[in-house]
Design an enzyme around this catalytic site. Structure first.
Site, PDB file in Angstrom:
ATOM      1  N   TRP A   1     -36.120 -59.449 -90.587  1.00 42.57           N
ATOM      2  CA  TRP A   1     -37.048 -58.976 -91.588  1.00 42.57           C
ATOM      3  C   TRP A   1     -37.858 -59.838 -91.899  1.00 42.57           C
ATOM      4  CZ3 TRP A   1     -37.257 -54.113 -90.438  1.00 42.57           C
ATOM      5  CH2 TRP A   1     -36.311 -53.123 -90.402  1.00 42.57           C
TER       6      TRP A   1
ATOM      7  N   ASP B   1     -38.737 -59.951-100.455  1.00 43.97           N
ATOM      8  CA  ASP B   1     -37.898 -58.889 -99.999  1.00 43.97           C
ATOM      9  C   ASP B   1     -36.659 -58.461-100.460  1.00 43.97           C
ATOM     10  OD1 ASP B   1     -37.299 -56.518 -98.505  1.00 43.97           O
ATOM     11  OD2 ASP B   1     -37.865 -57.451 -96.661  1.00 43.97           O
TER      12      ASP B   1
ATOM     13  N   LYS C   1     -31.837 -48.055 -99.943  1.00 42.91           N
ATOM     14  CA  LYS C   1     -30.523 -48.467 -99.797  1.00 42.91           C
ATOM     15  C   LYS C   1     -29.915 -48.613-101.341  1.00 42.91           C
ATOM     16  CE  LYS C   1     -32.544 -51.126 -96.503  1.00 42.91           C
ATOM     17  NZ  LYS C   1     -31.991 -50.678 -95.140  1.00 42.91           N
TER      18      LYS C   1
HETATM   19  N1  PMP Z   1     -36.527 -55.443 -95.292  1.00 41.19           N
HETATM   20  C1  PMP Z   1     -35.157 -55.399 -95.425  1.00 41.19           C
HETATM   21  C2  PMP Z   1     -34.385 -56.467 -95.976  1.00 41.19           C
HETATM   22  C3  PMP Z   1     -34.605 -54.060 -94.685  1.00 41.19           C
HETATM   23  O1  PMP Z   1     -33.260 -54.170 -94.635  1.00 41.19           O
HETATM   24  C4  PMP Z   1     -35.599 -53.150 -94.212  1.00 41.19           C
HETATM   25  C5  PMP Z   1     -34.989 -52.125 -93.533  1.00 41.19           C
HETATM   26  N2  PMP Z   1     -33.716 -51.914 -93.291  1.00 41.19           N
HETATM   27  C6  PMP Z   1     -36.900 -53.496 -94.153  1.00 41.19           C
HETATM   28  C7  PMP Z   1     -37.380 -54.529 -94.958  1.00 41.19           C
HETATM   29  C8  PMP Z   1     -37.761 -52.307 -93.643  1.00 41.19           C
HETATM   30  O2  PMP Z   1     -37.981 -51.563 -94.597  1.00 41.19           O
HETATM   31  P1  PMP Z   1     -38.680 -50.182 -94.264  1.00 41.19           P
HETATM   32  O3  PMP Z   1     -38.065 -49.578 -93.239  1.00 41.19           O
HETATM   33  O4  PMP Z   1     -38.697 -49.413 -95.609  1.00 41.19           O
HETATM   34  O5  PMP Z   1     -40.083 -50.448 -93.757  1.00 41.19           O
END
Ligand code: PMP
Length: 359
Positions: free
Chosen positions: A102, A172, A196
């Site tokens: 991420w 994030d 989450k």
């Molecule tokens: N950042 C983290 C730490 C994540 O775990 C996730 C999704 N698993 C995301 C970003 C991406 O999120 P989204 O699918 O809501 O765009």
């Protein structure tokens, strides 16, 4: 009703009380004759929901008057670009701490707007490690320092915020938001997809500090991507049902004792699970011990065949969604705020049986 033990990484388990409250309200919201989903987002009922959700978050995090709370769409992935689009300009540098898939994605997006200094990369260690302060190569003049507080895929988590000498953090926090108290004053922007720890998919909470908003001076940001647009007023239709669910989750969280309660509770659950993993060599944790996540517990078995069998037999025993992320394999047990202790107890008891039969 047969609710299983749900270890999904996200969308993830929601508190049963919250689902039941939503169920009771679903068709006829508080005697108004319509669902919250069927009302104008500018009407009194939804306005109250939106304001209450925002006020609750503000109270739980101690935001005071220094921050704006935004409920946006597009997932955390949109924030990868929206944050730099607002606060990073050509010729300026942002520090990014790369601790996983991420963070890597966030870095890619930021590069379109300014210079990125990768202050640390865990890639060579397969992202099993969270850097110590000494391992960070922060630049002298960063606009902000971006980090991913919890790495959902690799099962690692920052125990505390990196020290940045007053440079604002952009975080994030998608997979550990509200799992423990944080020092919010150090954050310029914090974003988290709800799915989450906070609610259903469809809303992303973005918390922006007012002085960061005040410093945005770009004139070429598309209206809907501009934080100022959303900070000023409700610009367009928000994801009304997810925001309503977030409000219920926040009420539940606050009634339980807030982030201080969950810090202890989450630590107890994770300790039980890691103690089981560490008993001998049958189960092996994938993350460095000091970097371990209290939210996503990742581990391996002696072979991929055994891992497959483990996941199948666990599912048959109502232990659901234990398969590791498709990019890394192995096992991942996500034990967010709403995961009850009984689920972790059921998992460790299954793990002991499985080891006895297959070890
Ligand atoms: N950042 C983290 C730490 C994540 O775990 C996730 C999704 N698993 C995301 C970003 C991406 O999120 P989204 O699918 O809501 O765009």
């Amino acid at each position: 009703m047969n609710r299983v033990h749900n270890f999904s990484a996200g969308p993830a388990i929601l508190p049963l009380e919250v689902l039941q409250k939503a169920q009771a309200d679903l068709v006829d919201y508080q005697g108004t004759g319509t669902s919250i989903m069927e009302k104008s987002h500018r009407g009194v009922d939804y306005t109250q929901v939106h304001e209450e959700a925002s006020a609750l978050l503000s109270s739980i995090l101690g935001l005071g008057d220094d921050f704006k709370v935004l409920f946006l769409q597009g997932g955390a992935s949109t924030q990868f670009l929206m944050a730099p689009m607002n606060v990073l300009a050509s010729g300026q540098t942002a520090d990014y701490i790369n601790t996983g898939a991420w963070s890597t994605k966030a870095i890619k997006e930021a590069k379109a707007f300014g210079e990125v200094n990768e202050a640390y990369s865990g890639k060579e260690l397969n992202f099993t490690h969270i850097p110590t302060q000494e391992e960070l190569k922060l630049s002298d003049c960063a606009q902000y320092v971006h980090f991913t507080s919890n790495n959902t895929i690799f099962g690692t988590q920052f125990a505390t915020e990196p020290e940045t000498n007053g440079v604002p953090l952009v975080c994030d926090a998608s997979s550990d938001f509200l799992s423990k108290p944080i020092d919010i004053a150090r954050y310029g922007i914090l974003y988290a997809g709800a799915q989450k720890n906070l609610g259903p998919a469809g809303v992303t909470v973005v918390i922006v500090r007012n002085d960061i908003l005040d410093c945005i001076n770009k004139t070429d940001i598309p209206t809907i991507m501009d934080y100022r647009t959303h900070a000023e007023k409700l610009f367009n239709t928000p994801p009304v049902f997810p925001v309503y669910m977030v409000k219920l989750v926040l009420e539940w969280l606050q009634n339980k004792g807030g982030t201080a309660y969950f810090e202890q509770f989450n630590s107890k659950k994770a300790t039980l699970l890691y103690t089981t993993i560490d008993q001998d060599d049958f189960y092996t944790g994938t993350a460095d011990i000091a970097s371990r996540s209290l939210m996503n517990v990742t581990f391996r078995l002696p072979s991929e065949e055994l891992e497959k069998k483990f996941i199948q037999e666990a599912a048959a025993a109502d232990l659901d969604a234990l398969k590791g992320h498709r990019s890394v394999g192995g096992i991942r047990a996500s034990i967010y705020n709403a995961c009850p202790m009984e689920s972790v107890q059921a998992l460790v008891s299954f793990m002991a049986d499985f080891k006895a039969k297959n070890g």
